[in-house]
Design a protein around this motif. Structure first.
Motif, PDB file in Angstrom:
ATOM      1  N   GLU A  61       0.842  -1.185   0.000  1.00 27.60           N
ATOM      2  CA  GLU A  61       0.000   0.000   0.000  1.00 27.60           C
ATOM      3  C   GLU A  61       0.882   1.240   0.000  1.00 27.60           C
ATOM      4  O   GLU A  61       2.058   1.166  -0.297  1.00 27.60           O
ATOM      5  N   GLY A  62       0.318   2.357   0.342  1.00 26.17           N
ATOM      6  CA  GLY A  62       1.052   3.602   0.239  1.00 26.17           C
ATOM      7  C   GLY A  62       2.049   3.843   1.347  1.00 26.17           C
ATOM      8  O   GLY A  62       2.690   4.882   1.388  1.00 26.17           O
ATOM      9  N   GLY A  63       2.206   2.904   2.278  1.00 26.55           N
ATOM     10  CA  GLY A  63       3.077   3.123   3.419  1.00 26.55           C
ATOM     11  C   GLY A  63       4.556   3.073   3.090  1.00 26.55           C
ATOM     12  O   GLY A  63       5.387   3.479   3.887  1.00 26.55           O
ATOM     13  N   ILE A  64       4.909   2.547   1.928  1.00 24.46           N
ATOM     14  CA  ILE A  64       6.313   2.469   1.550  1.00 24.46           C
ATOM     15  C   ILE A  64       6.546   3.418   0.388  1.00 24.46           C
ATOM     16  O   ILE A  64       5.931   3.305  -0.658  1.00 24.46           O
ATOM     17  N   THR A  65       7.442   4.370   0.586  1.00 23.98           N
ATOM     18  CA  THR A  65       7.704   5.347  -0.464  1.00 23.98           C
ATOM     19  C   THR A  65       8.851   4.936  -1.358  1.00 23.98           C
ATOM     20  O   THR A  65       8.898   5.316  -2.513  1.00 23.98           O
ATOM     21  N   VAL A 114      15.674  -4.601  17.841  1.00 25.05           N
ATOM     22  CA  VAL A 114      16.194  -5.938  18.131  1.00 25.05           C
ATOM     23  C   VAL A 114      15.135  -6.848  18.739  1.00 25.05           C
ATOM     24  O   VAL A 114      14.985  -8.010  18.332  1.00 25.05           O
ATOM     25  N   SER A 115      14.383  -6.343  19.708  1.00 24.42           N
ATOM     26  CA  SER A 115      13.385  -7.198  20.360  1.00 24.42           C
ATOM     27  C   SER A 115      12.330  -7.674  19.379  1.00 24.42           C
ATOM     28  O   SER A 115      11.881  -8.823  19.437  1.00 24.42           O
ATOM     29  N   LEU A 116      11.946  -6.802  18.448  1.00 20.64           N
ATOM     30  CA  LEU A 116      10.935  -7.170  17.456  1.00 20.64           C
ATOM     31  C   LEU A 116      11.504  -8.171  16.460  1.00 20.64           C
ATOM     32  O   LEU A 116      10.835  -9.139  16.076  1.00 20.64           O
ATOM     33  N   ASP A 163      -2.713 -17.032  18.285  1.00 20.76           N
ATOM     34  CA  ASP A 163      -1.801 -17.140  19.418  1.00 20.76           C
ATOM     35  C   ASP A 163      -0.753 -16.030  19.424  1.00 20.76           C
ATOM     36  O   ASP A 163      -0.213 -15.685  20.478  1.00 20.76           O
ATOM     37  N   GLN A 164      -0.448 -15.499  18.240  1.00 23.36           N
ATOM     38  CA  GLN A 164       0.591 -14.477  18.146  1.00 23.36           C
ATOM     39  C   GLN A 164       0.014 -13.138  17.676  1.00 23.36           C
ATOM     40  O   GLN A 164       0.684 -12.368  16.986  1.00 23.36           O
ATOM     41  N   ALA A 165      -1.202 -12.867  18.106  1.00 27.41           N
ATOM     42  CA  ALA A 165      -1.868 -11.622  17.712  1.00 27.41           C
ATOM     43  C   ALA A 165      -1.080 -10.397  18.167  1.00 27.41           C
ATOM     44  O   ALA A 165      -1.035  -9.374  17.461  1.00 27.41           O
ATOM     45  N   GLY A 166      -0.448 -10.486  19.333  1.00 27.82           N
ATOM     46  CA  GLY A 166       0.342  -9.369  19.826  1.00 27.82           C
ATOM     47  C   GLY A 166       1.493  -9.035  18.895  1.00 27.82           C
ATOM     48  O   GLY A 166       1.745  -7.863  18.592  1.00 27.82           O
ATOM     49  N   LEU A 167       2.198 -10.058  18.424  1.00 27.70           N
ATOM     50  CA  LEU A 167       3.303  -9.855  17.491  1.00 27.70           C
ATOM     51  C   LEU A 167       2.795  -9.315  16.160  1.00 27.70           C
ATOM     52  O   LEU A 167       3.396  -8.400  15.581  1.00 27.70           O
ATOM     53  N   VAL A 168       1.683  -9.867  15.680  1.00 27.03           N
ATOM     54  CA  VAL A 168       1.098  -9.399  14.418  1.00 27.03           C
ATOM     55  C   VAL A 168       0.772  -7.909  14.497  1.00 27.03           C
ATOM     56  O   VAL A 168       1.069  -7.132  13.575  1.00 27.03           O
ATOM     57  N   ASN A 169       0.190  -7.485  15.608  1.00 27.75           N
ATOM     58  CA  ASN A 169      -0.155  -6.073  15.782  1.00 27.75           C
ATOM     59  C   ASN A 169       1.087  -5.204  15.903  1.00 27.75           C
ATOM     60  O   ASN A 169       1.129  -4.077  15.380  1.00 27.75           O
ATOM     61  N   GLU A 170       2.090  -5.708  16.599  1.00 23.76           N
ATOM     62  CA  GLU A 170       3.322  -4.936  16.773  1.00 23.76           C
ATOM     63  C   GLU A 170       4.032  -4.736  15.436  1.00 23.76           C
ATOM     64  O   GLU A 170       4.568  -3.659  15.166  1.00 23.76           O
ATOM     65  N   SER A 224       2.215  -2.080  13.497  1.00 22.40           N
ATOM     66  CA  SER A 224       2.496  -0.752  14.028  1.00 22.40           C
ATOM     67  C   SER A 224       3.889  -0.276  13.624  1.00 22.40           C
ATOM     68  O   SER A 224       4.114   0.916  13.398  1.00 22.40           O
ATOM     69  N   TYR A 225       4.814  -1.218  13.542  1.00 19.69           N
ATOM     70  CA  TYR A 225       6.188  -0.892  13.167  1.00 19.69           C
ATOM     71  C   TYR A 225       6.276  -0.437  11.712  1.00 19.69           C
ATOM     72  O   TYR A 225       6.943   0.546  11.396  1.00 19.69           O
ATOM     73  N   ARG A 226       5.583  -1.157  10.829  1.00 20.59           N
ATOM     74  CA  ARG A 226       5.645  -0.826   9.408  1.00 20.59           C
ATOM     75  C   ARG A 226       4.368  -1.285   8.725  1.00 20.59           C
ATOM     76  O   ARG A 226       3.986  -2.448   8.826  1.00 20.59           O
ATOM     77  N   SER A 227       3.728  -0.370   8.026  1.00 17.30           N
ATOM     78  CA  SER A 227       2.425  -0.684   7.441  1.00 17.30           C
ATOM     79  C   SER A 227       2.509  -1.822   6.438  1.00 17.30           C
ATOM     80  O   SER A 227       1.535  -2.550   6.237  1.00 17.30           O
ATOM     81  N   ALA A 228       3.660  -1.997   5.812  1.00 14.83           N
ATOM     82  CA  ALA A 228       3.820  -3.092   4.849  1.00 14.83           C
ATOM     83  C   ALA A 228       3.697  -4.452   5.506  1.00 14.83           C
ATOM     84  O   ALA A 228       3.481  -5.458   4.830  1.00 14.83           O
ATOM     85  N   LEU A 229       3.821  -4.508   6.828  1.00 10.95           N
ATOM     86  CA  LEU A 229       3.742  -5.775   7.547  1.00 10.95           C
ATOM     87  C   LEU A 229       2.364  -6.028   8.151  1.00 10.95           C
ATOM     88  O   LEU A 229       2.202  -6.935   8.967  1.00 10.95           O
TER      89      LEU A 229
END
Length: 261
Positions: free
Chosen positions: A29-33, A44-46, A237-244, A247-252
């Protein structure tokens, strides 16, 4: 429909077949220029969490984890004890393309780390040194031809059961703009120099739901996609990681963000 679009459509069908209600592949989408701008170092943690998500939960605590320094290559972040090695691949060498939006969480057992993972790490180092993409690809091909990279000497497995990945959807290295974010948990069994006809594997595309041979050659794989129920459970089970990651990058983001997000 062009040959390129046919390949892309078939691979998309592989990801979504029978997956009603499951988060699906989505285009950029438009989040990556500038997808070919500098490679950004992930927090690192992510990065560690994404890398480890490729493994079944029971194997994560004892796994080694490598993180990417775009200026140097991969470095050991955490030494493990169970023979599993995990990282997030950022460059797929066969495409000779230095995108900054490829994220392939992957883990190898000991024999895979000695052979397959070595290629990923060498590619990252060549990229960090400023080697041009086409030159990098020719160098890797040369190392395969001359036996620098060898086939594994015993059976093994590579886990790619993360809740999401962002990678090329086409099998044609010329399709450099076929990158998408998808949920496609799967397991890769080492199948050096095995052709689909040797094992009764179906052609790819359609790629699913049965096993298929991927990247035939000394580092070839026999891939099995996980079932719909298992895949949905992994995402839940990994909804928290998916959301993080979203939030980090719209492409993800597995699904488009809501307006104003």
């Amino acid at each position: 429909m062009t040959k390129k679009l046919l390949k892309l459509s078939a691979f998309l069908a592989f990801c979504s077949i029978g997956s009603q209600g499951l988060a699906q592949a989505r285009p950029d989408e438009g989040g990556i220029t500038n997808v070919r701008g500098p490679l950004e170092k992930m927090p690192v943690s992510l990065e560690v969490s994404l890398a480890l998500s490729a493994l079944p939960p029971t194997l994560r605590q004892g796994a080694s984890v490598y993180v990417l320094d775009p200026a140097k290559g991969y470095t050991l972040q955490r030494a493990g004890s169970n023979g599993q090695s995990c990282f997030v691949g950022r460059t797929e060498w066969k495409f000779a393309d230095y995108r900054n939006d490829v994220y392939d969480p992957i883990c190898y057992d000991a024999v895979g780390a000695e052979n397959h993972m070595r290629v990923w790490f060498d590619v990252a180092e060549l990229r960090a040194k400023g080697v041009e993409p086409e030159v990098m690809k020719k160098e890797i091909e040369s190392r395969f031809r001359t036996g620098v990279y060898k086939a594994p000497d015993r059976p093994g497995v590579s886990y790619m059961t993360a809740p999401l990945m962002r990678s090329y959807m086409s099998l044609d290295p010329k399709d450099k703009d076929s990158v998408m974010t998808m949920s496609m948990p799967h397991i890769m069994y080492y199948a050096p120099n095995v052709a689909a006809a040797d094992v009764g594997g179906l052609p790819c595309p359609p790629c699913a739901p049965y096993p298929f041979v991927f990247e035939p050659g000394p580092h070839g794989y026999l891939i099995q996609r996980l079932g719909d129920a298992e895949s949905a459970r992994i995402i839940a089970d990994q909804a928290g990681l998916v959301n993080e990651l979203c939030s980090y990058r719209s492409a993800l983001c597995l699904t488009p963000r809501e307006p104003g997000h």
